[in-house]
Design an enzyme around this catalytic site. Structure first.
Site, PDB file in Angstrom:
ATOM      1  N   ARG A   1       9.589   0.721   2.667  1.00  0.00           N
ATOM      2  CA  ARG A   1       8.232   1.209   2.403  1.00  0.00           C
ATOM      3  C   ARG A   1       7.742   0.601   1.095  1.00  0.00           C
ATOM      4  O   ARG A   1       8.488   0.507   0.118  1.00  0.00           O
ATOM      5  CB  ARG A   1       8.192   2.744   2.311  1.00  0.00           C
TER       6      ARG A   1
ATOM      7  N   GLU B   1      -1.612  -1.161   2.459  1.00  0.00           N
ATOM      8  CA  GLU B   1      -1.573  -1.910   3.711  1.00  0.00           C
ATOM      9  C   GLU B   1      -2.850  -1.678   4.501  1.00  0.00           C
ATOM     10  O   GLU B   1      -3.316  -0.542   4.599  1.00  0.00           O
ATOM     11  CB  GLU B   1      -0.353  -1.497   4.532  1.00  0.00           C
TER      12      GLU B   1
ATOM     13  N   HIS C   1       4.264  -5.941   7.988  1.00  0.00           N
ATOM     14  CA  HIS C   1       4.889  -4.685   8.436  1.00  0.00           C
ATOM     15  C   HIS C   1       5.247  -4.753   9.925  1.00  0.00           C
ATOM     16  O   HIS C   1       4.882  -3.874  10.711  1.00  0.00           O
ATOM     17  CB  HIS C   1       3.968  -3.495   8.165  1.00  0.00           C
TER      18      HIS C   1
END
Length: 211
Positions: free
Chosen positions: A125, A154, A173
């Site tokens: 993360r 993000e 991601h």
């Protein structure tokens, strides 16, 4: 492992080199093998354990730090403290969840303790890392490079300095989505099956609170 291999075998650069049709006699290539390198794995849940298994195949040395160690050191995996791990590892890879204890766990002080030849990898993360400190460490060559799949914000802002650093490999991601839509279906099937089990008075396949 894909990011680590891409970094040490310089695959993004070589791909660009070939596609730009540059004379191969002009290739100034540097690369490195994984054999003998020490990887420090922060967090030793299911993902951290799987990474360690892969590293065994590449004849790497594995150090592990976990807040609540559930395994003892063996001939391959060595449990250690946090400072020893970050100071001794050629590669530092993060595999913990984001919570109050791990928020910005990786910061300026940690980067200063790493080898200046170290590679930092984060597929967990973004909030676990102080991104400003990471950028400074990369620019100041406190560490050698980074492979990042997750970010504090993000999607990664277009103006982020990370996009312009040559010693960084970025992915959006996607590390946990190896099989696209099929992977999503597998995930949803898991959710639905757990709901049905609870409806039938059975234990779910997995649960957060084991007490």
């Amino acid at each position: 492992m894909a990011l680590i291999l891409s970094y040490y075998k310089n695959i993004p650069f070589l791909d660009s080199f070939m596609k730009n049709k540059i004379d191969e006699n002009e290739l100034q290539y540097t690369g490195s093998e994984l054999k003998g390198k020490t990887i420090g794995i922060i967090g030793f849940g299911s993902v951290g354990k799987k990474v360690a298994e892969f590293c065994r195949v590449f004849d790497m040395n594995v150090l592990v730090y976990a807040r609540n160690p559930v395994v003892q050191s063996d001939d391959f995996v060595k449990m250690t403290d946090f400072d020893t791990l970050v100071g001794s590892s050629d590669i530092v890879s993060v595999h913990v969840s984001l919570n109050q204890q791990t928020k910005q766990l990786i910061n300026k002080d940690v980067f200063k303790k790493m080898k200046n030849t170290a590679l930092f990898v984060n597929t967990a993360r973004g909030g676990i890392v102080n991104e400003r400190d990471l950028i400074d460490a990369l620019k100041n060559k406190d560490i050698s490079g980074a492979c990042l799949d997750v970010f504090e914000s993000e999607p990664l802002p277009i103006e982020s300095e990370l996009r312009n650093l040559r010693n960084v490999i970025l992915t959006p991601h996607t590390a946990g989505l190896p099989d696209g839509l099929k992977f999503h279906k597998k995930r949803y099937d898991f959710f639905v099956n757990n709901i049905k089990r609870v409806e039938n008075g059975e234990e779910p396949e997995s649960k957060l609170n084991q007490l």
